[in-house]
Scaffold this motif. Structure first.
Motif, mmCIF file in Angstrom:
data_model
loop_
_atom_site.group_PDB
_atom_site.id
_atom_site.type_symbol
_atom_site.label_atom_id
_atom_site.label_comp_id
_atom_site.label_asym_id
_atom_site.label_seq_id
_atom_site.Cartn_x
_atom_site.Cartn_y
_atom_site.Cartn_z
ATOM 1 N N SER A 33 13.665 11.713 27.372
ATOM 2 C CA SER A 33 14.085 12.359 26.131
ATOM 3 C C SER A 33 13.729 11.535 24.899
ATOM 4 C CB SER A 33 15.595 12.585 26.153
ATOM 5 O OG SER A 33 16.292 11.353 26.115
ATOM 6 N N GLY A 34 13.272 10.308 25.116
ATOM 7 C CA GLY A 34 12.926 9.447 23.997
ATOM 8 C C GLY A 34 14.100 8.705 23.397
ATOM 9 N N ARG A 35 15.279 8.817 24.013
ATOM 10 C CA ARG A 35 16.445 8.111 23.499
ATOM 11 C C ARG A 35 16.427 6.661 23.992
ATOM 12 N NH1 ARG A 35 19.036 12.252 26.239
ATOM 13 N NH2 ARG A 35 20.135 10.686 27.476
ATOM 14 N N PRO A 36 17.031 5.750 23.233
ATOM 15 C CA PRO A 36 17.192 4.381 23.759
ATOM 16 C C PRO A 36 18.043 4.407 25.019
ATOM 17 C CG PRO A 36 17.620 4.476 21.393
ATOM 18 C CD PRO A 36 17.536 5.889 21.863
ATOM 19 N N ALA A 37 17.588 3.739 26.039
ATOM 20 C CA ALA A 37 18.288 3.758 27.323
ATOM 21 C C ALA A 37 19.284 2.614 27.387
ATOM 22 C CB ALA A 37 17.291 3.667 28.479
ATOM 23 N N SER A 38 20.559 2.948 27.437
ATOM 24 C CA SER A 38 21.586 1.909 27.563
ATOM 25 C C SER A 38 21.524 1.223 28.915
ATOM 26 C CB SER A 38 22.976 2.520 27.350
ATOM 27 O OG SER A 38 23.234 3.522 28.330
ATOM 28 N N THR A 39 20.809 1.844 29.847
ATOM 29 C CA THR A 39 20.687 1.304 31.204
ATOM 30 C C THR A 39 19.434 0.448 31.381
ATOM 31 O OG1 THR A 39 19.595 3.391 31.811
ATOM 32 C CG2 THR A 39 21.954 3.207 32.279
ATOM 33 N N GLN A 40 18.718 0.125 30.288
ATOM 34 C CA GLN A 40 17.431 -0.558 30.426
ATOM 35 C C GLN A 40 17.564 -1.914 31.108
ATOM 36 O OE1 GLN A 40 14.264 0.737 29.661
ATOM 37 N NE2 GLN A 40 13.764 -1.028 30.952
ATOM 38 N N GLN A 41 18.548 -2.726 30.711
ATOM 39 C CA GLN A 41 18.707 -4.033 31.347
ATOM 40 C C GLN A 41 19.074 -3.879 32.810
ATOM 41 O OE1 GLN A 41 18.204 -7.381 29.872
ATOM 42 N NE2 GLN A 41 17.981 -7.414 32.101
ATOM 43 N N TRP A 42 19.971 -2.950 33.091
ATOM 44 C CA TRP A 42 20.336 -2.669 34.480
ATOM 45 C C TRP A 42 19.097 -2.273 35.272
ATOM 46 C CZ3 TRP A 42 19.709 1.456 37.703
ATOM 47 C CH2 TRP A 42 20.461 1.468 38.883
ATOM 48 N N PHE A 43 18.245 -1.436 34.669
ATOM 49 C CA PHE A 43 17.052 -0.940 35.354
ATOM 50 C C PHE A 43 16.062 -2.069 35.621
ATOM 51 C CE2 PHE A 43 12.968 1.606 35.221
ATOM 52 C CZ PHE A 43 13.163 2.215 36.447
ATOM 53 N N ASP A 44 15.877 -2.960 34.651
ATOM 54 C CA ASP A 44 14.975 -4.100 34.861
ATOM 55 C C ASP A 44 15.488 -5.013 35.971
ATOM 56 O OD1 ASP A 44 13.166 -3.310 32.909
ATOM 57 O OD2 ASP A 44 14.181 -4.426 31.322
ATOM 58 N N ASP A 45 16.801 -5.255 35.979
ATOM 59 C CA ASP A 45 17.384 -6.082 37.044
ATOM 60 C C ASP A 45 17.273 -5.393 38.393
ATOM 61 O OD1 ASP A 45 18.039 -7.982 35.156
ATOM 62 O OD2 ASP A 45 20.121 -7.345 34.958
ATOM 63 N N PHE A 46 17.484 -4.100 38.396
ATOM 64 C CA PHE A 46 17.362 -3.316 39.628
ATOM 65 C C PHE A 46 15.954 -3.442 40.211
ATOM 66 C CE2 PHE A 46 15.798 0.669 41.453
ATOM 67 C CZ PHE A 46 16.664 0.842 42.523
ATOM 68 N N ARG A 47 14.948 -3.257 39.373
ATOM 69 C CA ARG A 47 13.569 -3.329 39.869
ATOM 70 C C ARG A 47 13.202 -4.742 40.307
ATOM 71 N NH1 ARG A 47 9.765 -0.320 35.623
ATOM 72 N NH2 ARG A 47 11.034 -1.471 34.117
ATOM 73 N N THR A 48 13.747 -5.733 39.624
ATOM 74 C CA THR A 48 13.471 -7.116 40.024
ATOM 75 C C THR A 48 13.987 -7.386 41.433
ATOM 76 O OG1 THR A 48 13.471 -7.965 37.765
ATOM 77 C CG2 THR A 48 14.019 -9.523 39.520
ATOM 78 N N LEU A 49 15.238 -7.017 41.696
ATOM 79 C CA LEU A 49 15.792 -7.238 43.032
ATOM 80 C C LEU A 49 15.072 -6.393 44.076
ATOM 81 C CD1 LEU A 49 19.604 -7.406 42.194
ATOM 82 C CD2 LEU A 49 18.091 -9.301 42.809
ATOM 83 N N ARG A 50 14.686 -5.211 43.690
ATOM 84 C CA ARG A 50 14.032 -4.340 44.657
ATOM 85 C C ARG A 50 12.669 -4.873 45.073
ATOM 86 N NH1 ARG A 50 12.245 2.040 44.227
ATOM 87 N NH2 ARG A 50 11.865 2.265 46.451
ATOM 88 N N ILE A 51 11.907 -5.353 44.107
ATOM 89 C CA ILE A 51 10.569 -5.831 44.468
ATOM 90 C C ILE A 51 10.659 -7.101 45.306
ATOM 91 C CG2 ILE A 51 10.104 -7.307 42.463
ATOM 92 C CD1 ILE A 51 7.294 -6.072 42.419
ATOM 93 N N LEU A 52 11.695 -7.905 45.087
ATOM 94 C CA LEU A 52 11.854 -9.108 45.894
ATOM 95 C C LEU A 52 12.290 -8.775 47.321
ATOM 96 C CD1 LEU A 52 13.585 -11.525 43.349
ATOM 97 C CD2 LEU A 52 11.170 -11.441 44.010
ATOM 98 N N LEU A 53 12.902 -7.616 47.509
ATOM 99 C CA LEU A 53 13.294 -7.192 48.855
ATOM 100 C C LEU A 53 12.174 -6.455 49.585
ATOM 101 C CD1 LEU A 53 16.967 -5.863 48.540
ATOM 102 C CD2 LEU A 53 16.168 -7.695 50.032
#
Length: 373
Positions: free
Chosen positions: A214-234
């Motif tokens: 939607s083009g809105r600022p994502a309040s979940t952006q930090q959560w999402f970056d941390d999520f992807r970091t842990l996922r790629i390491l697994l």
């Protein structure tokens, strides 16, 4: 012309048009200006991931769709130039070019499949509260709508194994005829989701995607970056090992083992056999002809990983939770990432920097976090 359903994928809609007008996909793609090559199904699946601008213009002219509708039927929208192999994309490392998961209950005829099934996090159906499936339990064939047959809609197009499939190939031996599986995909039974953390992770991913699109600022952006970091390491380099797995969900417990990975392949004759990865989670491997094996994707295994990641991200002290959850049998280097470190690793929360320093070698750590002072 039938309009696309809300949330429907481009592949599904074009395939539905072919069915309505009683032509094959090649003909309908040609009429829509998509210029299909011989492998038209694969090209249409690729267009569902990212749609080149000339193809988008042809579709708009042929159908009169709103550009927003067209964008919403694709993963990454309209692009001037293809990004290449999507599964190695810096930001979308797990983006499959074809659907890999589906909800059997949603496939009851008349079947149409939504775009979110193309997402690598499509581990559960929010409508039916069950895990999705990615392969046929009878023949082990992986799911993709591009291989579904028009004369057997909604049925598994895979082949059943033959008694002589695993024998050495010989020019003097006549092989038995292969038989189609034909299992109705809507009859596949998947377990209900009983882990609330998996549900929360799935909801967060949906909310994040909605904000981004939607083009809105994502309040979940930090959560999402941390999520992807842990996922790629697994997942891909697998430097992390889960020391113990706790979940109230019996389906997820079946996907974890504290036994080390080995070369054993279970009972001879099984179509799908489960083998542990370095992380400790079990992944399905399919037996093919002449002793070949291929690793299949499994939504339930992915959900078990989400359960671990979600508990760390939801804890009050992510650094302590990560230390209690993981050990590091080996460190990943740049080659583990195809010499291209995802940019989100550098945006990881400071609480996870200690884990990154353990899981990555010195060169990779320096690229992500900068040289130690």
């Amino acid at each position: 012309m039938p309009l696309p359903q809300p949330g429907e994928s481009l592949f599904s809609w074009v395939d539905h048009l072919a069915s309505c007008y009683e032509v094959d996909r090649t003909q309908i793609m040609d009429r829509l200006g998509l210029e299909p090559p011989p492998a038209h199904a694969a090209r249409l699946a690729r267009h569902t991931a990212e749609l080149p601008l000339p193809s988008a213009r042809s579709l708009l002219a042929a159908t009169g769709l709103d550009p927003t509708q067209l964008r919403d039927m694709t993963l990454f929208g309209v692009v001037e130039e293809s990004s290449g192999r999507l599964d190695r994309h810096d930001e979308f490392r797990w983006a499959p070019e074809e659907t890999w998961a589906f909800c059997p209950q949603c496939l009851r005829p008349p079947a149409r499949w939504p775009l979110w099934w193309y997402r690598s996090w499509a581990v559960m159906c929010p409508k039916h509260g069950c895990y999705t499936a990615s392969f046929c339990p009878d023949c082990g064939s992986p799911f993709s709508p591009s291989i579904l047959r028009g004369d057997a809609a909604g049925r598994c197009p895979g082949f059943l194994s033959r008694p002589d499939d695993r024998l050495p190939e010989s020019p003097d031996r006549r092989r038995s005829k292969r038989k189609r599986c034909g299992l109705p995909l809507w009859e596949i039974v998947t377990a209900p989701v009983a882990d609330t953390v998996v549900r929360e992770v799935h909801q967060n991913l949906i909310a994040h995607l909605a904000a981004v699109r939607s083009g809105r600022p994502a309040s979940t952006q930090q959560w999402f970056d941390d999520f992807r970091t842990l996922r790629i390491l697994l997942r891909d380099p697998e430097p992390l090992h889960v020391q113990a797995f706790t979940s109230p969900d019996p389906a997820l417990k079946e996907r974890y083992t504290d036994q080390p990975a080995d070369d054993g392949w279970g009972i001879d004759g099984d179509v799908i056999q489960w083998q542990p990865s370095e992380s400790g989670f079990l992944h399905p491997w399919r037996h093919g002809a002449f002793g070949s094996r291929s690793k299949e994707r499994d939504p339930v295994t992915t959900a078990a990983e989400f359960s671990v990641i979600g508990r760390i991200l939801g804890s009050g002290d992510m650094a302590a939770a990560a230390r209690e959850t993981f050990d590091v049998p080996h460190r990943a280097d740049l080659r583990s990432f195809g010499d291209q470190l995802p940019s989100y690793l550098s945006r990881t929360s400071p609480q996870l920097h200690g884990l990154l320093r353990q899981a990555l070698d010195t060169v990779a750590v320096d690229q992500v976090l900068g040289p130690a002072r």
